[in-house]
Design a protein around this motif. Sequence first.
Motif, mmCIF file in Angstrom:
data_model
loop_
_atom_site.group_PDB
_atom_site.id
_atom_site.type_symbol
_atom_site.label_atom_id
_atom_site.label_comp_id
_atom_site.label_asym_id
_atom_site.label_seq_id
_atom_site.Cartn_x
_atom_site.Cartn_y
_atom_site.Cartn_z
ATOM 1 N N UNK A 200 70.744 32.859 37.737
ATOM 2 C CA UNK A 200 72.119 33.075 36.974
ATOM 3 C C UNK A 200 72.261 33.944 37.726
ATOM 4 N N UNK A 201 71.681 35.291 37.237
ATOM 5 C CA UNK A 201 72.009 36.314 37.624
ATOM 6 C C UNK A 201 71.903 36.852 39.600
ATOM 7 N N UNK A 202 72.669 36.748 39.871
ATOM 8 C CA UNK A 202 72.260 36.902 41.366
ATOM 9 C C UNK A 202 72.493 39.060 41.917
ATOM 10 N N UNK A 203 72.829 39.233 40.713
ATOM 11 C CA UNK A 203 73.070 40.794 41.309
ATOM 12 C C UNK A 203 71.598 42.031 41.557
ATOM 13 N N UNK A 204 70.811 41.166 40.962
ATOM 14 C CA UNK A 204 69.866 42.875 40.850
ATOM 15 C C UNK A 204 69.323 42.435 42.599
ATOM 16 N N UNK A 205 69.538 44.242 43.336
ATOM 17 C CA UNK A 205 69.030 44.056 44.798
ATOM 18 C C UNK A 205 67.553 44.970 44.837
ATOM 19 N N UNK A 206 67.540 43.920 45.615
ATOM 20 C CA UNK A 206 66.012 44.785 46.163
ATOM 21 C C UNK A 206 66.345 45.690 47.301
ATOM 22 N N UNK A 207 65.437 46.218 47.476
ATOM 23 C CA UNK A 207 65.771 47.508 48.787
ATOM 24 C C UNK A 207 65.661 46.687 50.058
ATOM 25 N N UNK A 208 66.107 46.863 51.458
ATOM 26 C CA UNK A 208 66.181 46.256 53.108
ATOM 27 C C UNK A 208 66.092 47.065 53.255
ATOM 28 N N UNK A 209 64.220 46.499 54.289
ATOM 29 C CA UNK A 209 64.371 47.542 55.447
ATOM 30 C C UNK A 209 64.729 47.680 56.755
ATOM 31 N N UNK A 210 66.176 48.641 56.814
ATOM 32 C CA UNK A 210 66.826 47.809 58.260
ATOM 33 C C UNK A 210 66.513 48.914 59.823
ATOM 34 N N UNK A 211 64.903 49.762 59.763
ATOM 35 C CA UNK A 211 64.639 49.952 60.364
ATOM 36 C C UNK A 211 64.974 50.614 61.591
ATOM 37 N N UNK A 249 59.945 35.455 31.196
ATOM 38 C CA UNK A 249 60.385 34.297 31.097
ATOM 39 C C UNK A 249 61.177 33.754 32.519
ATOM 40 N N UNK A 250 61.447 33.113 32.721
ATOM 41 C CA UNK A 250 61.929 31.544 33.883
ATOM 42 C C UNK A 250 62.961 32.293 34.089
ATOM 43 N N UNK A 251 64.218 32.642 33.537
ATOM 44 C CA UNK A 251 64.716 32.507 34.004
ATOM 45 C C UNK A 251 65.477 34.286 34.235
ATOM 46 N N UNK A 252 63.675 35.201 34.221
ATOM 47 C CA UNK A 252 63.863 36.786 34.482
ATOM 48 C C UNK A 252 63.157 36.181 36.016
ATOM 49 N N UNK A 253 62.623 35.263 36.312
ATOM 50 C CA UNK A 253 61.770 35.294 37.384
ATOM 51 C C UNK A 253 62.505 34.998 38.562
ATOM 52 N N UNK A 254 63.927 34.210 38.229
ATOM 53 C CA UNK A 254 64.650 33.080 38.263
ATOM 54 C C UNK A 254 65.542 34.418 39.237
ATOM 55 N N UNK A 255 65.671 34.996 38.182
ATOM 56 C CA UNK A 255 66.377 36.539 38.982
ATOM 57 C C UNK A 255 65.611 37.579 40.031
ATOM 58 N N UNK A 256 64.326 37.152 39.977
ATOM 59 C CA UNK A 256 63.699 38.517 40.710
ATOM 60 C C UNK A 256 63.640 37.661 41.870
ATOM 61 N N UNK A 259 66.383 37.699 43.415
ATOM 62 C CA UNK A 259 66.791 39.487 44.758
ATOM 63 C C UNK A 259 65.955 39.108 45.924
ATOM 64 N N UNK A 260 64.635 38.969 46.070
ATOM 65 C CA UNK A 260 63.396 39.303 46.590
ATOM 66 C C UNK A 260 63.805 39.042 47.981
ATOM 67 N N UNK A 261 64.665 37.080 47.073
ATOM 68 C CA UNK A 261 64.633 36.326 48.159
ATOM 69 C C UNK A 261 66.016 36.394 49.353
ATOM 70 N N UNK A 262 67.073 37.219 48.689
ATOM 71 C CA UNK A 262 68.125 37.392 48.903
ATOM 72 C C UNK A 262 67.828 38.837 50.509
ATOM 73 N N UNK A 263 66.412 39.806 49.958
ATOM 74 C CA UNK A 263 66.461 40.890 50.247
ATOM 75 C C UNK A 263 65.989 40.869 52.186
ATOM 76 N N UNK A 264 65.556 40.154 52.286
ATOM 77 C CA UNK A 264 64.373 38.887 53.225
ATOM 78 C C UNK A 264 65.317 38.391 54.082
ATOM 79 N N UNK A 265 66.147 37.392 53.483
ATOM 80 C CA UNK A 265 67.464 36.408 54.693
ATOM 81 C C UNK A 265 68.251 37.157 54.779
ATOM 82 N N UNK A 266 68.427 38.344 54.466
ATOM 83 C CA UNK A 266 69.441 39.754 54.649
ATOM 84 C C UNK A 266 69.245 39.957 56.411
ATOM 85 N N UNK A 267 68.361 41.097 55.920
ATOM 86 C CA UNK A 267 67.876 41.924 57.387
ATOM 87 C C UNK A 267 67.572 40.436 58.401
ATOM 88 N N UNK A 268 66.620 39.028 57.942
ATOM 89 C CA UNK A 268 66.630 38.311 59.129
ATOM 90 C C UNK A 268 67.811 37.364 59.968
#
Length: 354
Positions: A200-211, A249-256, A259-268
């Motif tokens: 539900x919450x999609x604001x948590x930003x994980x870092x991106x390694x741009x190299x 809790x499930x909502x936190x797992x979903x949010x994290x 965030x992780x998937x968003x970082x990987x997908x964004x860089x790719x």
Amino acid sequence: MSGPLVLAVESSCDETGVALVEDGRRIHANVVASQVALHAATGGIVPEVAARAHLRWIVPVMDEALSTAGVTLGDVDAVAVTYGPGLAGSLLVGINAAKAVAWAHRKPLVPVNHLEGHVYAGWLLDPGEAEHVAPSFPLVALVVSGGHTFLVEMRDHLTYRLLGQTVDDAAGEAFDKVGRLLGLGYPGGPAISRAAEGAVDRDRAFPRAWMGDSYDLSFSGLKTAARRIIGQARADTGLPTDERDGSLPEPIVAELAWGFQDSVVDVLVTKTMRAVDETGARGVLLGGGVAANAELRARITKEAEARGLALVIPRPGLCTDNGAMIGAAGARRLEAGVLAGLDLDARPSLPLAT
Ligand code: KG4
Ligand code: ZN
């Protein structure tokens, strides 16, 4: 038949796959015995266990592929097999099975690079699928799997110019490790993807390694950051540090997971599109297990549409390891006259030919 019928064998990692592919495109059978359940207990692949499972399944899988296709070994024009990269003991099972068939039935033996197989999955057509245009050159191919992550430019068949690759973990490996930290089990990729859908919450930003400006990729920093972020979330929720001692809790797992998937997908996606713009490619091709990821598929599709590019992403079952992709690449190698003798050996660290 419009082209050679290739019997293809894949056993480089944890899937035993045998397929029959006509003319490098049309799948007649594609049987995969997955060891996922076997390795879930240990949270990852134990090479010796994987090799033994290949040995157990290689003959039944081959029998099933032949009967599905309605052919016998005598009808086959060539035998293609993955000889690297991968786990030595696992590769040897497929190689020896392929050699035995090639020798007994006097068929040419075609050595195939597993990574080239992931690229050539883009040419495959399912048994009843209507003919569609094959990937067209010049193209940029992104291969993202559990063991490899790289970007190549292809101007013709079987020729690759390496643009960039991971300097540490493969993207799939990062998914698997973070999946474990989130208590999602093995393999982490599909589990993270499923969990992220419910975020539900999609604001948590994980870092991106741009190299910098390079096309290289890095996922180990992200993994470390994920460990820290997940650890903090556990502490905030009053949970012990070890992920085996209760889950978030499930909502936190979903949010994290999101965030992780968003970082990987964004860089790719960003790197792939920059490679397309800078090389003047007209097409994009995706392959490897992580290309089964729904979010990656959706975002790359959007970008490709905006640029009017020809995009090919195999259906998820052809992105993860299978025999058909080895048949697709094997047909090209056969056409190019690349054959192996009965002394063919496993090459665990085989690079993609450039
Ligand atoms: O290509 P593959 O089947 O095997 C290798 O050659 O490594 O890729 C397996 C990898 C695993 O790391 C798995 O977690 C990941 O692909 N994977 C996914 C998804 N399905 C499989 N990663 C993200 N999202 C998915 N839906
Ligand atoms: Zn693979």
